[in-house]
Design a protein around this motif. Structure first.
Motif, PDB file in Angstrom:
ATOM      1  N   ALA A   1     -92.279   9.211  63.500  1.00 19.18           N
ATOM      2  CA  ALA A   1     -92.445   8.997  62.578  1.00 19.18           C
ATOM      3  C   ALA A   1     -91.577   9.849  61.086  1.00 19.18           C
ATOM      4  O   ALA A   1     -90.602  10.224  59.935  1.00 19.18           O
ATOM      5  CB  ALA A   1     -93.776   9.736  61.920  1.00 19.18           C
ATOM      6  N   ALA A   2     -90.945  11.125  62.186  1.00 24.86           N
ATOM      7  CA  ALA A   2     -89.943  12.444  61.607  1.00 24.86           C
ATOM      8  C   ALA A   2     -88.884  11.792  61.393  1.00 24.86           C
ATOM      9  O   ALA A   2     -88.175  12.347  60.365  1.00 24.86           O
ATOM     10  CB  ALA A   2     -90.431  13.498  62.348  1.00 24.86           C
TER      11      ALA A   2
ATOM     12  N   CYS B   1     -98.064  10.427  59.507  1.00 20.98           N
ATOM     13  CA  CYS B   1     -98.053  10.233  58.470  1.00 20.98           C
ATOM     14  C   CYS B   1     -99.200  10.889  57.610  1.00 20.98           C
ATOM     15  O   CYS B   1     -98.539  11.883  56.997  1.00 20.98           O
ATOM     16  CB  CYS B   1     -97.895   8.945  58.567  1.00 20.98           C
ATOM     17  SG  CYS B   1     -96.137   8.266  58.853  1.00 20.98           S
TER      18      CYS B   1
ATOM     19  N   PHE C   1     -99.146  14.516  57.948  1.00 21.70           N
ATOM     20  CA  PHE C   1     -98.463  15.145  56.837  1.00 21.70           C
ATOM     21  C   PHE C   1     -98.850  14.670  55.025  1.00 21.70           C
ATOM     22  O   PHE C   1     -98.856  15.640  54.407  1.00 21.70           O
ATOM     23  CB  PHE C   1     -97.324  14.631  57.110  1.00 21.70           C
ATOM     24  CG  PHE C   1     -97.004  15.462  58.134  1.00 21.70           C
ATOM     25  CD1 PHE C   1     -96.473  16.811  58.816  1.00 21.70           C
ATOM     26  CD2 PHE C   1     -96.645  14.373  59.762  1.00 21.70           C
ATOM     27  CE1 PHE C   1     -96.455  16.879  59.922  1.00 21.70           C
ATOM     28  CE2 PHE C   1     -96.487  15.045  61.052  1.00 21.70           C
ATOM     29  CZ  PHE C   1     -96.101  16.722  61.527  1.00 21.70           C
ATOM     30  N   VAL C   2     -99.531  13.664  54.945  1.00 20.50           N
ATOM     31  CA  VAL C   2     -99.229  13.974  53.869  1.00 20.50           C
ATOM     32  C   VAL C   2    -101.057  14.352  53.605  1.00 20.50           C
ATOM     33  O   VAL C   2    -100.446  14.578  51.977  1.00 20.50           O
ATOM     34  CB  VAL C   2    -100.321  11.714  53.824  1.00 20.50           C
ATOM     35  CG1 VAL C   2    -101.298  12.188  51.849  1.00 20.50           C
ATOM     36  CG2 VAL C   2     -98.899  10.567  53.639  1.00 20.50           C
TER      37      VAL C   2
ATOM     38  N   ARG D   1     -99.446  18.476  53.038  1.00 17.26           N
ATOM     39  CA  ARG D   1     -98.335  18.517  51.661  1.00 17.26           C
ATOM     40  C   ARG D   1     -99.702  18.582  50.352  1.00 17.26           C
ATOM     41  O   ARG D   1     -98.561  18.768  49.506  1.00 17.26           O
ATOM     42  CB  ARG D   1     -97.234  17.333  51.953  1.00 17.26           C
ATOM     43  CG  ARG D   1     -96.383  17.280  52.732  1.00 17.26           C
ATOM     44  CD  ARG D   1     -95.635  16.390  53.131  1.00 17.26           C
ATOM     45  NE  ARG D   1     -94.335  16.440  54.394  1.00 17.26           N
ATOM     46  CZ  ARG D   1     -93.274  16.299  53.747  1.00 17.26           C
ATOM     47  NH1 ARG D   1     -93.123  15.180  53.518  1.00 17.26           N
ATOM     48  NH2 ARG D   1     -92.145  16.878  54.883  1.00 17.26           N
TER      49      ARG D   1
ATOM     50  N   ASP E   1     -93.835  10.830  50.298  1.00 13.84           N
ATOM     51  CA  ASP E   1     -92.575   9.843  51.407  1.00 13.84           C
ATOM     52  C   ASP E   1     -93.357  10.095  52.470  1.00 13.84           C
ATOM     53  O   ASP E   1     -92.630   8.916  52.833  1.00 13.84           O
ATOM     54  CB  ASP E   1     -91.574  11.409  51.943  1.00 13.84           C
ATOM     55  CG  ASP E   1     -91.010  11.372  53.021  1.00 13.84           C
ATOM     56  OD1 ASP E   1     -89.977  10.215  53.197  1.00 13.84           O
ATOM     57  OD2 ASP E   1     -89.811  12.319  52.788  1.00 13.84           O
ATOM     58  N   TYR E   2     -94.609  10.651  53.024  1.00 15.22           N
ATOM     59  CA  TYR E   2     -95.478  10.172  54.190  1.00 15.22           C
ATOM     60  C   TYR E   2     -96.524   9.544  53.360  1.00 15.22           C
ATOM     61  O   TYR E   2     -96.553   8.787  54.394  1.00 15.22           O
ATOM     62  CB  TYR E   2     -95.707  11.023  54.678  1.00 15.22           C
ATOM     63  CG  TYR E   2     -95.152  11.630  55.307  1.00 15.22           C
ATOM     64  CD1 TYR E   2     -94.609  11.591  57.198  1.00 15.22           C
ATOM     65  CD2 TYR E   2     -93.522  12.319  55.219  1.00 15.22           C
ATOM     66  CE1 TYR E   2     -93.410  11.825  57.640  1.00 15.22           C
ATOM     67  CE2 TYR E   2     -92.472  12.841  55.948  1.00 15.22           C
ATOM     68  CZ  TYR E   2     -92.321  12.906  57.315  1.00 15.22           C
ATOM     69  OH  TYR E   2     -91.437  13.370  57.989  1.00 15.22           O
TER      70      TYR E   2
ATOM     71  N   ARG F   1     -94.211   6.066  54.311  1.00 16.43           N
ATOM     72  CA  ARG F   1     -93.877   5.508  55.971  1.00 16.43           C
ATOM     73  C   ARG F   1     -94.504   5.269  56.262  1.00 16.43           C
ATOM     74  O   ARG F   1     -95.164   4.132  57.615  1.00 16.43           O
ATOM     75  CB  ARG F   1     -93.361   6.698  56.634  1.00 16.43           C
ATOM     76  CG  ARG F   1     -92.450   7.809  56.067  1.00 16.43           C
ATOM     77  CD  ARG F   1     -91.747   8.810  57.008  1.00 16.43           C
ATOM     78  NE  ARG F   1     -90.210   9.543  55.796  1.00 16.43           N
ATOM     79  CZ  ARG F   1     -89.304  10.124  56.095  1.00 16.43           C
ATOM     80  NH1 ARG F   1     -89.846  10.006  57.910  1.00 16.43           N
ATOM     81  NH2 ARG F   1     -88.444  10.503  55.710  1.00 16.43           N
ATOM     82  N   LEU F   2     -96.052   5.744  56.422  1.00 18.26           N
ATOM     83  CA  LEU F   2     -97.496   4.860  56.511  1.00 18.26           C
ATOM     84  C   LEU F   2     -97.461   3.936  56.201  1.00 18.26           C
ATOM     85  O   LEU F   2     -98.007   2.917  56.768  1.00 18.26           O
ATOM     86  CB  LEU F   2     -99.113   5.825  56.141  1.00 18.26           C
ATOM     87  CG  LEU F   2    -100.353   5.733  56.681  1.00 18.26           C
ATOM     88  CD1 LEU F   2    -101.000   7.033  56.237  1.00 18.26           C
ATOM     89  CD2 LEU F   2    -101.099   4.568  55.620  1.00 18.26           C
TER      90      LEU F   2
END
Ligand SMILES: Nc1ncnc2c1ncn2[C@@H]1O[C@H](COP(=O)(O)OP(=O)(O)O)[C@@H](O)[C@H]1O
Ligand SMILES: N[C@@H](CCOP(=O)(O)O)C(=O)O
Length: 327
Positions: free
Chosen positions: A234-235, A279, A282-283, A286, A306-307, A310-311
């Motif tokens: 994911a990163a 994801c 980090f959501v 953050r 951003d995440y 991605r999720l």
């Protein structure tokens, strides 16, 4: 930037004098990072030929009781040949010491730079380095639970609350329900090891296509190795500017990992859920940082959306981002 604490020249010189590394020559605060204060330290070196180190002061999200695990892990991995910096122990053998109640450690400086736009060859090398790290960690005798697992991500988002999350972005509150669904679907019984769980591009130092350093093990914990693969996928696999998935990077990363440690079928089937959970982790952190960091703090907040994007990608793409790579 991340230098939360001011350390004067005299404080630094007397701190460095407790190690067998020569005398302090210079100390520069390092702008990168969000969690800890870091300084690049230059000394005359134990043999007088000069030496560089990283001095880290632990500021946020790190429990003092966890430091023996983190710093012992650095020593274990580096002794097993992984590109991981060792801890420099002070003359009386301690891996860390306290300054005004805050822990500090001196860490080996490793060469290399973090890449912004990885190539497939670099992603492959990172995948292989992650698998080698899992292998090298195999006989590390300590364990640490993942304190930022999917259950905790749900709790963090619930604690922020839908109203506050909506002030960051109207699409953020729905992540609470998404986290609850992922909790219910979370795979159990996957093979575990000590995992990095934050192997972002800024935590990998590279020279060309070689990984010269994996750093920032301060979220390391005992968890499913496939989860670590999912975090790294994911990163690394989305382009930094547009946030679009780059299949060549994702596939190279997996191929590199599997060149050292093939995933078993259950691990592979779990990747879509694990990647969404990665994801969400980090959501959640953050979003919490976004809401709690004062506007005048000297740190760059990271965008939770951003995440979220991605999720959504992983939720919609099924297993296609994880199809075995064709080399
Ligand atoms: N062992 C090391 N060798 C070389 N540079 C390092 C090392 N450790 C940290 N750095 C540098 O310091 C920066 C911040 O360190 P990091 O541990 O990622 O901080 P944070 O925990 O705040 O994110 C890194 O991006 C890197 O430039
Ligand atoms: N990598 C995480 C946050 C942790 O930051 P780090 O600077 O300590 O690696 C993110 O990007 O949210």
């Amino acid at each position: 930037m991340a230098v939360y604490t001011h350390l004067g020249a005299e404080d630094l010189a007397s701190l460095i004098a407790t190690y067998n590394v020569g005398e302090l020559v210079s100390a520069k605060g390092i702008a990168e990072g969000v969690s800890n204060s870091n300084w690049l330290i230059e000394t005359t070196g134990a043999d007088g030929t000069g030496a560089r180190f990283i001095l880290t002061m632990y500021e946020r999200r790190i429990e003092l009781d966890d430091l023996p695990f983190f710093l012992g892990l650095l020593d274990h991995l580096s002794a097993h040949g992984a590109p991981v910096p060792r801890t420099i122990h002070c003359r009386d053998g301690d891996a860390y010491q306290l300054i005004d109640g805050k822990a500090v450690a001196l860490i080996e400086f490793l060469p290399g730079v973090s890449v912004d736009r990885p190539t497939p060859a670099q992603a492959r090398a990172v995948g292989a380095a992650l698998a080698e790290m899992h292998r090298a960690a195999h006989d590390f005798p300590m364990e640490r639970p993942n304190t930022l697992d999917i259950g905790e991500s749900l709790r963090v988002l619930q604690h922020c609350g839908g109203n506050a999350l909506a002030t960051v972005d109207p699409a953020l509150p729905e992540m609470i329900d998404h986290a609850a669904r992922l909790c219910a679907a979370w795979p159990q019984g996957l093979p575990q090891a000590v995992c990095h769980t934050d192997l972002f591009p800024d935590n990998v130092l590279m020279r060309g296509n070689n990984v010269t350093g994996m750093i920032d093990f301060y979220f390391a914990c005992t968890d499913a190795m496939a989860y670590d693969v999912a975090v790294t996928h994911a990163a690394w696999s989305f382009d930094k500017s547009g946030g679009r998935f780059d299949p060549a990077i994702g596939h190279a990363l997996l191929a590199g990992y599997e060149s050292v440690r093939p995933l078993d079928p259950v691990e592979r089937r779990s990747l879509p859920v694990l990647a969404q959970g990665a994801c969400l982790r980090f959501v959640a952190s953050r979003a919490e940082d976004w809401l709690e960091t004062p506007d005048d703090a000297l740190v760059t907040r990271k965008d939770p959306m951003d995440y979220v994007r991605r999720l959504h990608f992983y939720a919609e793409a099924g297993d296609s981002p994880f199809h075995p790579a064709v080399d």
